[in-house]
Design a protein around this motif. Structure first.
Motif, PDB file in Angstrom:
ATOM      1  N   VAL A  15      20.821 -19.196  16.201  1.00  0.00           N
ATOM      2  CA  VAL A  15      21.001 -19.523  14.792  1.00  0.00           C
ATOM      3  C   VAL A  15      20.706 -20.995  14.559  1.00  0.00           C
ATOM      4  N   THR A  16      20.487 -21.343  13.308  1.00  0.00           N
ATOM      5  CA  THR A  16      20.386 -22.735  12.886  1.00  0.00           C
ATOM      6  C   THR A  16      21.527 -23.018  11.925  1.00  0.00           C
ATOM      7  N   SER A  17      21.690 -24.277  11.577  1.00  0.00           N
ATOM      8  CA  SER A  17      22.832 -24.647  10.750  1.00  0.00           C
ATOM      9  C   SER A  17      22.727 -24.131   9.323  1.00  0.00           C
ATOM     10  N   SER A  18      21.533 -23.751   8.882  1.00  0.00           N
ATOM     11  CA  SER A  18      21.405 -23.245   7.511  1.00  0.00           C
ATOM     12  C   SER A  18      21.545 -21.734   7.406  1.00  0.00           C
ATOM     13  N   CYS A  19      21.437 -21.008   8.521  1.00  0.00           N
ATOM     14  CA  CYS A  19      21.590 -19.552   8.458  1.00  0.00           C
ATOM     15  C   CYS A  19      22.773 -19.051   9.270  1.00  0.00           C
ATOM     16  N   ALA A  20      23.457 -19.942   9.976  1.00  0.00           N
ATOM     17  CA  ALA A  20      24.545 -19.520  10.859  1.00  0.00           C
ATOM     18  C   ALA A  20      25.670 -18.826  10.097  1.00  0.00           C
ATOM     19  N   LEU A  21      26.029 -19.351   8.930  1.00  0.00           N
ATOM     20  CA  LEU A  21      27.104 -18.744   8.143  1.00  0.00           C
ATOM     21  C   LEU A  21      26.797 -17.287   7.815  1.00  0.00           C
ATOM     22  N   GLN A  22      25.585 -17.054   7.321  1.00  0.00           N
ATOM     23  CA  GLN A  22      25.215 -15.696   6.912  1.00  0.00           C
ATOM     24  C   GLN A  22      25.143 -14.747   8.101  1.00  0.00           C
ATOM     25  N   ILE A  23      24.630 -15.240   9.223  1.00  0.00           N
ATOM     26  CA  ILE A  23      24.512 -14.385  10.399  1.00  0.00           C
ATOM     27  C   ILE A  23      25.893 -14.065  10.974  1.00  0.00           C
ATOM     28  N   VAL A  24      26.780 -15.047  11.024  1.00  0.00           N
ATOM     29  CA  VAL A  24      28.133 -14.789  11.515  1.00  0.00           C
ATOM     30  C   VAL A  24      28.866 -13.826  10.582  1.00  0.00           C
ATOM     31  N   PRO A  33      16.189 -13.280  20.779  1.00  0.00           N
ATOM     32  CA  PRO A  33      17.199 -13.726  19.806  1.00  0.00           C
ATOM     33  C   PRO A  33      16.625 -14.619  18.713  1.00  0.00           C
ATOM     34  N   LEU A  34      15.546 -15.334  19.024  1.00  0.00           N
ATOM     35  CA  LEU A  34      14.877 -16.122  17.981  1.00  0.00           C
ATOM     36  C   LEU A  34      14.259 -15.206  16.926  1.00  0.00           C
ATOM     37  N   GLU A  35      13.540 -14.179  17.369  1.00  0.00           N
ATOM     38  CA  GLU A  35      12.923 -13.248  16.430  1.00  0.00           C
ATOM     39  C   GLU A  35      13.975 -12.471  15.643  1.00  0.00           C
ATOM     40  N   ARG A  36      15.103 -12.195  16.286  1.00  0.00           N
ATOM     41  CA  ARG A  36      16.194 -11.507  15.588  1.00  0.00           C
ATOM     42  C   ARG A  36      16.682 -12.354  14.410  1.00  0.00           C
ATOM     43  N   MET A  37      16.811 -13.662  14.642  1.00  0.00           N
ATOM     44  CA  MET A  37      17.197 -14.567  13.561  1.00  0.00           C
ATOM     45  C   MET A  37      16.135 -14.612  12.468  1.00  0.00           C
ATOM     46  N   LEU A  38      14.872 -14.736  12.866  1.00  0.00           N
ATOM     47  CA  LEU A  38      13.791 -14.821  11.878  1.00  0.00           C
ATOM     48  C   LEU A  38      13.707 -13.545  11.046  1.00  0.00           C
ATOM     49  N   ASP A  39      13.870 -12.390  11.682  1.00  0.00           N
ATOM     50  CA  ASP A  39      13.863 -11.123  10.948  1.00  0.00           C
ATOM     51  C   ASP A  39      15.020 -11.069   9.953  1.00  0.00           C
ATOM     52  N   PHE A  40      16.198 -11.519  10.393  1.00  0.00           N
ATOM     53  CA  PHE A  40      17.366 -11.495   9.511  1.00  0.00           C
ATOM     54  C   PHE A  40      17.143 -12.380   8.292  1.00  0.00           C
ATOM     55  N   THR A  41      16.634 -13.591   8.520  1.00  0.00           N
ATOM     56  CA  THR A  41      16.459 -14.513   7.388  1.00  0.00           C
ATOM     57  C   THR A  41      15.380 -14.024   6.427  1.00  0.00           C
ATOM     58  N   ARG A  42      14.346 -13.363   6.963  1.00  0.00           N
ATOM     59  CA  ARG A  42      13.328 -12.795   6.077  1.00  0.00           C
ATOM     60  C   ARG A  42      13.930 -11.679   5.217  1.00  0.00           C
ATOM     61  N   GLN A  43      14.681 -10.792   5.839  1.00  0.00           N
ATOM     62  CA  GLN A  43      15.271  -9.680   5.110  1.00  0.00           C
ATOM     63  C   GLN A  43      16.327 -10.148   4.114  1.00  0.00           C
ATOM     64  N   ALA A  44      17.050 -11.215   4.476  1.00  0.00           N
ATOM     65  CA  ALA A  44      18.076 -11.751   3.587  1.00  0.00           C
ATOM     66  C   ALA A  44      17.504 -12.720   2.561  1.00  0.00           C
ATOM     67  N   ASN A  45      16.182 -12.993   2.686  1.00  0.00           N
ATOM     68  CA  ASN A  45      15.500 -13.895   1.757  1.00  0.00           C
ATOM     69  C   ASN A  45      16.174 -15.261   1.719  1.00  0.00           C
TER      70      ASN A  45
END
Length: 352
Positions: A155-164, A333-345
């Protein structure tokens, strides 16, 4: 008292030697020679927000980019250049290699590292994970390729909240590494069940709440911008808590004439571009603390100098290598994050 391991402080002290200053003429000569070398070697320069402003400017002037570590890696992956020169710290070069294994990845110096990376060695981290097999392993991008390969999510600091929050909604318990302050901030915001690795950033660790209160009294109209790698007492004083790119955006969108900024002062280069009419002030640090040479500026980022950029290009030294067996595991795990952020816009997923 700092909770940063002694081995990390020693390496930071060794890295904190001031680079030899260049004259204006020498600076222009290096920039010209680097631009020519980039073109001759089909290379592109990508620079982190915390590097010297002259390096950031050169990256922009030569068709590269200035951004967070993940966007640096994505930019390099999508750029036609066959060689990437990564001005930042070692885990950033590794992330670029993970996303572009077919490309050559050079760094101005392989000695430039990160306290979060050093403070989370793979053998100790793997043992920690093995002790808690029921937990989903979530690691911050500021980690080695080996640690990323051991993780379920990056995760990164800008998407960590949403992923958690997403993982919490699925009933998952989390093992978090390495930054305890970022982890504690996310846990406070989400209420997630998180077991923390006790790492921290030598720059953000030094920001002090009482000194920030005193400075705010001098500039009552100022907005306080804080990176979530900072201690909780500093975060509590923030008007905006966010990733590097989010803090830059805040200088554009908030009406305040002045900003007190609690992150690495290298960010001022892009903030001044975004909001040239605003006053930017460094948040106060410990000053004379154990890592005072790092206060408000990472000593390893300071190692990215023009002479080192040129030397790496001309001599092909300081090349990043990642074990080919690790790359498929680390990219997952990097691609998992990228897929999540794309789907979550979520848009950009910038980090430190």
């Amino acid at each position: 008292m700092s909770q940063i391991p002694e081995r990390v402080l020693v390496q930071a002290h060794l890295a904190a030697r001031e680079p030899v200053p260049l004259s204006a003429e020498e600076t222009e000569d290096y920039k010209r020679r680097i631009a020519a070398a980039l073109k001759a070697r089909n290379a592109v320069l990508v620079a982190h927000y915390y590097t010297d402003p002259v390096v950031q400017a050169l990256a922009e002037e030569t068709g590269g980019c200035v951004s967070d570590s993940l966007e640096m890696a994505r930019f390099g992956r999508d750029h036609p250049a066959t060689t990437l020169v990564v001005a930042g710290v070692r885990f950033m070069g590794e992330t670029s290699k993970i996303l572009s294994p077919e490309k050559r990845v050079l760094m101005p110096t392989l000695e430039a590292t990160c306290s979060l990376d050093i403070g989370c060695p793979i053998d100790e981290f793997s043992s920690f994970c093995d002790q808690h097999p029921e937990r989903t392993v979530v690691v911050y991008a500021n980690t080695s390729a080996a640690v990323k390969a051991r993780a379920d999510w990056v995760v990164t600091s800008s998407c960590a909240l949403q992923i958690v929050e997403h993982l919490m909604d699925r009933g998952e318990k989390i093992l978090w590494a390495p930054d305890q302050h970022l982890g504690n901030y996310i846990q406070t915001q989400t209420g997630a069940d998180m077991l923390m690795w006790q790492g921290s950033c030598i720059v953000h660790e030094e920001f002090k709440a009482q000194s920030l209160i005193d400075l705010k009294a001098v500039y009552p109209e100022a907005a306080v911008l804080v990176h979530p790698e900072s201690p909780a007492a500093v975060i509590e004083l923030a008007d905006v808590v966010g990733s590097t790119s989010q803090l830059i955006k805040a200088t554009e969108t908030l009406p305040n004439p002045t900003f007190i900024v609690a992150t690495d002062r290298g960010i001022f280069y892009k903030m001044q571009q975004a909001a040239p009419d605003r006053q930017l002030i460094e948040a106060p640090t410990a000053g004379n603390g154990a890592t005072c040479r790092s206060c408000a500026h990472c000593p390893w980022m300071a190692m990215n100098t023009l002479p080192r950029v040129l030397s790496s290009l001309e001599q092909g030294t300081d090349e990043i290598e990642v074990d080919s067996g690790l790359i498929p595991q680390a990219v997952r795990p990097l691609e998992r994050m990228l897929d999540f952020t794309r789907q979550a816009n979520l848009g950009a997923v910038g980090n430190a």
